[in-house]
Motif scaffolding. Structure first.
Motif, PDB file in Angstrom:
ATOM      1  N   UNK A 123       0.829  -1.202   0.000  1.00  0.00           N
ATOM      2  CA  UNK A 123       0.000   0.000   0.000  1.00  0.00           C
ATOM      3  C   UNK A 123       0.868   1.258   0.000  1.00  0.00           C
ATOM      4  N   UNK A 124       1.858   1.292   0.870  1.00  0.00           N
ATOM      5  CA  UNK A 124       2.751   2.451   0.938  1.00  0.00           C
ATOM      6  C   UNK A 124       3.546   2.609  -0.351  1.00  0.00           C
ATOM      7  N   UNK A 125       3.933   1.477  -0.945  1.00  0.00           N
ATOM      8  CA  UNK A 125       4.692   1.528  -2.201  1.00  0.00           C
ATOM      9  C   UNK A 125       3.851   2.120  -3.323  1.00  0.00           C
ATOM     10  N   UNK A 126       2.582   1.745  -3.381  1.00  0.00           N
ATOM     11  CA  UNK A 126       1.691   2.287  -4.416  1.00  0.00           C
ATOM     12  C   UNK A 126       1.493   3.789  -4.225  1.00  0.00           C
ATOM     13  N   UNK A 127       1.370   4.224  -3.000  1.00  0.00           N
ATOM     14  CA  UNK A 127       1.233   5.667  -2.748  1.00  0.00           C
ATOM     15  C   UNK A 127       2.526   6.403  -3.081  1.00  0.00           C
ATOM     16  N   UNK A 128       3.666   5.747  -2.886  1.00  0.00           N
ATOM     17  CA  UNK A 128       4.941   6.368  -3.236  1.00  0.00           C
ATOM     18  C   UNK A 128       5.054   6.558  -4.751  1.00  0.00           C
ATOM     19  N   UNK A 129       4.639   5.541  -5.502  1.00  0.00           N
ATOM     20  CA  UNK A 129       4.642   5.657  -6.953  1.00  0.00           C
ATOM     21  C   UNK A 129       3.707   6.739  -7.434  1.00  0.00           C
ATOM     22  N   UNK A 130       2.530   6.820  -6.826  1.00  0.00           N
ATOM     23  CA  UNK A 130       1.553   7.857  -7.191  1.00  0.00           C
ATOM     24  C   UNK A 130       2.086   9.241  -6.856  1.00  0.00           C
ATOM     25  N   UNK A 131       2.740   9.367  -5.708  1.00  0.00           N
ATOM     26  CA  UNK A 131       3.294  10.662  -5.310  1.00  0.00           C
ATOM     27  C   UNK A 131       4.333  11.161  -6.312  1.00  0.00           C
ATOM     28  N   UNK A 132       5.129  10.235  -6.847  1.00  0.00           N
ATOM     29  CA  UNK A 132       6.112  10.622  -7.860  1.00  0.00           C
ATOM     30  C   UNK A 132       5.427  11.194  -9.089  1.00  0.00           C
TER      31      UNK A 132
END
Length: 208
Positions: free
Chosen positions: A199-208
């Protein structure tokens, strides 16, 4: 050696397409990494993460496919020389992502009853339910990353989505190591740690 026109055309088409192919493999790779890095916890944990990841992917594939059309509209506007009109389609995609995220959160109470209808053992149902509940908190990010990736793709930049996908995969693998086994002072979370990492990884990708 002379390069055949057909081979040259294939290379020209694959150059912008390959980053998109790699980007769209992101969530599948993340689910695989969860299962692989949690397999030492036993067969129940492996089944819970692998099947839970597949279930979540099955739920997000529809909104992901829906925002795919963003790329077509943006590319048409760019072709007409109306690039300034394209940002609204990025916002349309983000609205779809937000709606998908809300629907996913609203569906959380349904996970346990639906898993109760399956043939999985109670321990597997419990672990899978916890895994899916956490993963579903990132639906908005997953769909949002697809929407923005398609917007950039329509502008001719297919690398932004690939980089976002790579960031998500790298963050996921690292956080799996941290959270599943409880490294670097983090609590040992097991299967739920894998879900939180994803979940955190997906939000990190989206934030980029």
């Amino acid at each position: 050696m002379m390069i055949r026109p057909a081979a040259l055309l294939a290379c020209l088409l694959l150059a912008p397409a390959m980053p998109m192919v790699l980007a769209r493999a992101t969530q599948a790779v993340i689910s695989f990494a969860d299962a692989y890095q949690a397999k030492h916890l036993g067969p129940d944990a492996l089944v819970a993460t692998a099947t839970g990841g597949l279930n979540v992917f099955g739920l997000v594939i529809l909104p992901m496919g829906l925002v795919f059309i963003v790329q077509s509209f943006v590319a048409q506007l760019v072709g007409k020389g109306d690039r300034d009109a394209t940002p609204r389609f990025a916002w349309y995609g983000l609205v779809v992502a937000a709606v998908a995220g809300v629907v996913a959160l609203a569906a959380l109470p349904l996970i346990e009853p639906l898993l109760g209808l399956t043939d999985f053992t109670p321990p597997v149902q419990e672990m899978m339910g916890g895994y899916m509940a956490i993963r579903l908190t990132s639906v908005a990010a997953i769909v949002g990353m697809e929407a923005l990736g398609n917007w950039y793709g329509g502008l001719g930049n297919t690398y932004m989505q690939m980089v976002a996908g790579i960031i998500a995969m790298v963050v996921n693998v690292f956080l799996n190591w941290v959270l599943i086994g409880g490294h670097l002072g983090a609590p040992t979370m097991g299967v739920e740690g894998a879900a939180l990492a994803s979940s955190l990884a997906s939000w990190a990708g989206f934030a980029f």
